[in-house]
Design an enzyme around this catalytic site. Structure first.
Site, PDB file in Angstrom:
ATOM      1  N   ASP A 227      17.427  73.792  93.682  1.00 34.68           N
ATOM      2  CA  ASP A 227      16.019  74.143  93.874  1.00 34.68           C
ATOM      3  C   ASP A 227      15.410  74.680  92.573  1.00 34.68           C
ATOM      4  O   ASP A 227      16.011  75.517  91.900  1.00 34.68           O
ATOM      5  CB  ASP A 227      15.881  75.245  94.925  1.00 34.68           C
ATOM      6  CG  ASP A 227      16.503  74.889  96.263  1.00 34.68           C
ATOM      7  OD1 ASP A 227      17.525  74.185  96.283  1.00 34.68           O
ATOM      8  OD2 ASP A 227      15.990  75.355  97.284  1.00 34.68           O
ATOM      9  N   HIS A 229      11.662  75.164  92.719  1.00 36.24           N
ATOM     10  CA  HIS A 229      10.610  75.946  93.390  1.00 36.24           C
ATOM     11  C   HIS A 229       9.467  76.373  92.471  1.00 36.24           C
ATOM     12  O   HIS A 229       9.108  77.549  92.404  1.00 36.24           O
ATOM     13  CB  HIS A 229      11.220  77.177  94.065  1.00 36.24           C
ATOM     14  CG  HIS A 229      11.722  76.896  95.455  1.00 36.24           C
ATOM     15  ND1 HIS A 229      10.913  76.413  96.456  1.00 36.24           N
ATOM     16  CD2 HIS A 229      12.947  77.023  95.997  1.00 36.24           C
ATOM     17  CE1 HIS A 229      11.626  76.259  97.555  1.00 36.24           C
ATOM     18  NE2 HIS A 229      12.872  76.609  97.314  1.00 36.24           N
ATOM     19  N   ASP A 256      13.392  70.608  96.863  1.00 37.62           N
ATOM     20  CA  ASP A 256      12.658  71.864  96.708  1.00 37.62           C
ATOM     21  C   ASP A 256      12.176  72.055  95.273  1.00 37.62           C
ATOM     22  O   ASP A 256      12.447  73.060  94.621  1.00 37.62           O
ATOM     23  CB  ASP A 256      13.489  73.065  97.184  1.00 37.62           C
ATOM     24  CG  ASP A 256      13.498  73.186  98.703  1.00 37.62           C
ATOM     25  OD1 ASP A 256      13.090  72.224  99.381  1.00 37.62           O
ATOM     26  OD2 ASP A 256      13.925  74.236  99.216  1.00 37.62           O
ATOM     27  N   ASP A 259       6.574  74.763  95.847  1.00 38.65           N
ATOM     28  CA  ASP A 259       6.391  75.929  96.727  1.00 38.65           C
ATOM     29  C   ASP A 259       7.021  77.179  96.115  1.00 38.65           C
ATOM     30  O   ASP A 259       7.900  77.130  95.273  1.00 38.65           O
ATOM     31  CB  ASP A 259       6.974  75.706  98.127  1.00 38.65           C
ATOM     32  CG  ASP A 259       6.066  74.889  99.023  1.00 38.65           C
ATOM     33  OD1 ASP A 259       4.849  74.836  98.738  1.00 38.65           O
ATOM     34  OD2 ASP A 259       6.561  74.287  99.992  1.00 38.65           O
ATOM     35  N   ARG A 260       6.524  78.336  96.616  1.00 35.03           N
ATOM     36  CA  ARG A 260       6.960  79.665  96.153  1.00 35.03           C
ATOM     37  C   ARG A 260       6.469  79.935  94.733  1.00 35.03           C
ATOM     38  O   ARG A 260       5.594  80.742  94.523  1.00 35.03           O
ATOM     39  CB  ARG A 260       8.487  79.824  96.250  1.00 35.03           C
ATOM     40  CG  ARG A 260       9.028  79.786  97.660  1.00 35.03           C
ATOM     41  CD  ARG A 260       8.711  81.069  98.396  1.00 35.03           C
ATOM     42  NE  ARG A 260       9.438  81.191  99.649  1.00 35.03           N
ATOM     43  CZ  ARG A 260       9.375  82.253 100.456  1.00 35.03           C
ATOM     44  NH1 ARG A 260       8.601  83.258 100.131  1.00 35.03           N
ATOM     45  NH2 ARG A 260      10.038  82.294 101.573  1.00 35.03           N
ATOM     46  N   ASN A 288      13.708  70.435 102.072  1.00 33.73           N
ATOM     47  CA  ASN A 288      12.895  70.819 103.230  1.00 33.73           C
ATOM     48  C   ASN A 288      11.482  71.248 102.828  1.00 33.73           C
ATOM     49  O   ASN A 288      10.564  71.225 103.657  1.00 33.73           O
ATOM     50  CB  ASN A 288      13.573  71.929 104.034  1.00 33.73           C
ATOM     51  CG  ASN A 288      13.764  73.202 103.236  1.00 33.73           C
ATOM     52  OD1 ASN A 288      14.414  73.197 102.190  1.00 33.73           O
ATOM     53  ND2 ASN A 288      13.218  74.304 103.710  1.00 33.73           N
ATOM     54  N   HIS A 289      11.276  71.590 101.548  1.00 36.93           N
ATOM     55  CA  HIS A 289       9.940  71.980 101.106  1.00 36.93           C
ATOM     56  C   HIS A 289       9.090  70.802 100.637  1.00 36.93           C
ATOM     57  O   HIS A 289       7.920  71.003 100.307  1.00 36.93           O
ATOM     58  CB  HIS A 289      10.011  73.049 100.012  1.00 36.93           C
ATOM     59  CG  HIS A 289      10.132  74.432 100.561  1.00 36.93           C
ATOM     60  ND1 HIS A 289       9.052  75.244 100.791  1.00 36.93           N
ATOM     61  CD2 HIS A 289      11.223  75.125 100.982  1.00 36.93           C
ATOM     62  CE1 HIS A 289       9.460  76.393 101.299  1.00 36.93           C
ATOM     63  NE2 HIS A 289      10.775  76.344 101.429  1.00 36.93           N
ATOM     64  N   HIS A 337      20.374  67.999 100.013  1.00 39.27           N
ATOM     65  CA  HIS A 337      19.699  69.288  99.867  1.00 39.27           C
ATOM     66  C   HIS A 337      20.273  70.350 100.800  1.00 39.27           C
ATOM     67  O   HIS A 337      20.601  71.456 100.378  1.00 39.27           O
ATOM     68  CB  HIS A 337      18.194  69.155 100.112  1.00 39.27           C
ATOM     69  CG  HIS A 337      17.475  70.462  99.961  1.00 39.27           C
ATOM     70  ND1 HIS A 337      17.267  71.039  98.731  1.00 39.27           N
ATOM     71  CD2 HIS A 337      16.965  71.326 100.871  1.00 39.27           C
ATOM     72  CE1 HIS A 337      16.648  72.192  98.891  1.00 39.27           C
ATOM     73  NE2 HIS A 337      16.451  72.393 100.189  1.00 39.27           N
ATOM     74  N   ARG A 385      18.280  80.143 109.883  1.00 38.14           N
ATOM     75  CA  ARG A 385      16.883  79.829 109.591  1.00 38.14           C
ATOM     76  C   ARG A 385      16.082  79.499 110.844  1.00 38.14           C
ATOM     77  O   ARG A 385      14.863  79.405 110.787  1.00 38.14           O
ATOM     78  CB  ARG A 385      16.807  78.621 108.657  1.00 38.14           C
ATOM     79  CG  ARG A 385      17.510  78.812 107.334  1.00 38.14           C
ATOM     80  CD  ARG A 385      17.530  77.508 106.562  1.00 38.14           C
ATOM     81  NE  ARG A 385      18.394  77.584 105.395  1.00 38.14           N
ATOM     82  CZ  ARG A 385      17.993  77.948 104.182  1.00 38.14           C
ATOM     83  NH1 ARG A 385      16.747  78.277 103.977  1.00 38.14           N
ATOM     84  NH2 ARG A 385      18.852  77.982 103.168  1.00 38.14           N
ATOM     85  N   HIS A 412      19.459  74.563  98.525  1.00 35.65           N
ATOM     86  CA  HIS A 412      18.826  75.121  99.723  1.00 35.65           C
ATOM     87  C   HIS A 412      18.958  76.628  99.895  1.00 35.65           C
ATOM     88  O   HIS A 412      18.210  77.229 100.647  1.00 35.65           O
ATOM     89  CB  HIS A 412      19.412  74.396 100.944  1.00 35.65           C
ATOM     90  CG  HIS A 412      18.684  74.556 102.239  1.00 35.65           C
ATOM     91  ND1 HIS A 412      17.317  74.555 102.344  1.00 35.65           N
ATOM     92  CD2 HIS A 412      19.150  74.694 103.509  1.00 35.65           C
ATOM     93  CE1 HIS A 412      16.973  74.680 103.622  1.00 35.65           C
ATOM     94  NE2 HIS A 412      18.059  74.767 104.342  1.00 35.65           N
TER      95      HIS A 412
END
Length: 483
Positions: A227, A229, A256, A259-260, A288-289, A337, A385, A412
């Site tokens: 990731d 991010h 990923d 995001d963030r 997943n993002h 991922h 999660r 992840h």
């Protein structure tokens, strides 16, 4: 209360205080362990469960956070923080209607609390917006591709534009290097060139299968990153440490990308530009993002709208649906991922036959590939999660044996050292966003493989400075309140 029980209560309070200190130091896993010890000694204290729920939320373990907050509410139905913590976890999962019920309960218990009132209003607005979007949305079968409405050739580049330019159809290394420098200065490239990069990437991804085979020649090497991010300056540091992508220096970024972090546009355009330059040396997997629901909550949608405009929001959503779901390197290393499956017997051919062009479903193989996590126990268990599942070393071993593979690499999850080796050495988590969200204090890592041995060589690194733009700067107001 007898002396033993009184002693347990006192010791539980001591563990809680230590846990609070660990939480303040952003040591959230340690805080969870200490709250758990407090709970073992005194399981009737709602505060311990609510505090542990908050620590789970910080680690993005929203399913566990909901469970703990629910337990706090069962112990004390008037304990407002129990509803508050559960509502925050539901918000982070995108379950706005459930969150709304909890914040309404907080308001009932604390009618004069201005903070509760403000959060309830934000949550009500979010739910109204979701309901409106659901009402006007069209089904996948009816939706036209946004690509049909875009022709970047007719977009004029104004004379005063001083940034890098693409001459003709070919994206060159000189353009990409100039673009990287432009991004460092917090400038964006012209929309014409951004469209050109994204549309060419879309064409390349459309031609790829859901499971991609990667061949590394003997003596060649291959780098897998986890990731990123939206941490653009840490991405540049990876390239400083390990070299820019090229045909001699291929990479796989394992989902990923966005995001963030608040430089997600810069990250995705950089990765896509290298994909255009070197289609066989830049591999990209879906995380997943890379989904509408996550992008709406965690900042990418807002950032794209701010930097590039509304059409790009739809365009990225479409491109993300074409990202491959997994890779196999030299018939030995399976890279995905999230993780493995709720059923035995899944073959590589089953993954390859997934029709991936959709938003990630809430169950099934595609969901599990993007969302699952390993667990220390054998067998399978519920996900921390609240999506997909957790799987043990026996599940990993069986999958590898049945598919004649040696190793699983997945991402992840944030890890203190940037990586973690589990399941008898057969599974490695790699995470490449150091000091995640500017608060976790973790290292980042990437893995280099050299053919033919394909043994993992793990390189760790620390975060580098970035401009003063906070993570989640483009996220929805209501979610930033809970960070």
């Amino acid at each position: 209360m007898d002396a033993t029980a009184n002693s347990d209560v006192q010791r539980a309070e001591e563990f809680k205080l230590k846990a609070n200190d660990a939480f303040k130091a952003n040591k959230f896993s340690q805080a969870i362990e200490l709250y758990s010890q407090a709970i073992e000694l005194n399981s009737s204290n709602a505060v311990y469960f609510a505090n542990r729920a908050f620590a789970h939320t910080k680690l993005e373990e929203y399913g566990s956070a909901v469970q703990d907050a629910t337990k706090a509410i069962e112990i004390d139905p008037r304990y407002s923080k129990g509803y508050y913590r559960r509502g925050a976890a539901y918000l982070a999962m995108g379950k706005f209607k459930e969150a709304l019920k909890d914040f309404q309960q907080v308001k009932k218990i604390c009618p004069n609390d201005p903070d509760a009132t403000r959060k309830l209003k934000e949550c009500e607005k979010a739910v109204q917006k979701i309901r409106f979007e659901e009402a006007i949305s069209v089904g996948d079968a009816e939706r036209r591709s946004v690509v049909d409405s875009i022709d970047y050739h007719i977009i004029e580049v104004e004379p005063h534009y001083a940034g890098p330019r693409i001459d003709g159809e070919e994206i060159t290394i000189d353009f990409v290097k100039a673009m990287l420098d432009e991004f460092k200065k917090q400038k964006c490239i012209h929309k014409r060139y951004a469209y050109q990069i994204v549309l060419k990437t879309l064409d390349l991804l459309r031609s790829m299968p859901s499971l991609v085979d990667v061949d590394v020649p003997n003596g060649g090497h291959f780098t897998v990153c986890g990731d990123v991010h939206g941490q653009y300056f840490d991405l540049l540091n990876i390239f400083d440490l390990n070299g820019l992508p090229s045909e001699e220096n291929p990479y796989l970024f394992n989902g990923d990308f966005v995001d963030r972090g608040s430089f997600s546009v810069e990250v995705i355009l950089t990765l896509f530009a290298f994909k255009c330059l070197y289609p066989k040396a830049m591999y990209l997997a879906r995380g997943n993002h890379e989904s509408k629901s996550m992008n709406k909550i965690y900042g990418f949608e807002g950032e794209v709208r701010s930097k590039l405009g509304e059409t790009f929001v739809e365009l990225f959503a479409e491109v993300f649906c074409w990202l491959p779901l997994a890779h196999v390197i030299n018939n030995k290393v399976f890279v995905v991922h999230g993780g493995l499956f709720s059923v035995d017997g899944v073959k590589l051919s089953d993954i390859g036959s997934i029709d991936r062009f959709c938003e990630p479903p809430e169950e099934g193989l595609m969901c599990e590939l993007l969302w699952s996590d390993p667990q220390p126990q054998l067998g399978r268990g519920p996900s921390k999660r609240g999506v997909a599942l957790s799987f043990g070393a026996d599940v990993t071993k069986k999958f590898l044996q049945e598919n004649n593979l040696d190793l699983i690499v997945r991402s992840h999850e944030v890890k203190d050292e940037g990586y973690e080796i589990e399941h008898d050495g057969k599974l490695i988590t790699v995470f490449s966003a150091p000091n995640y969200c500017d608060q976790m204090g973790n290292k980042g890592a990437f893995i280099r493989f050299t053919a033919p041995e394909m043994k993992p060589d793990i390189v760790t690194f620390s975060a580098v400075p970035h401009p003063d733009v906070r993570p989640m700067a483009y996220a929805n107001n209501f979610l930033r309140m809970f960070q």
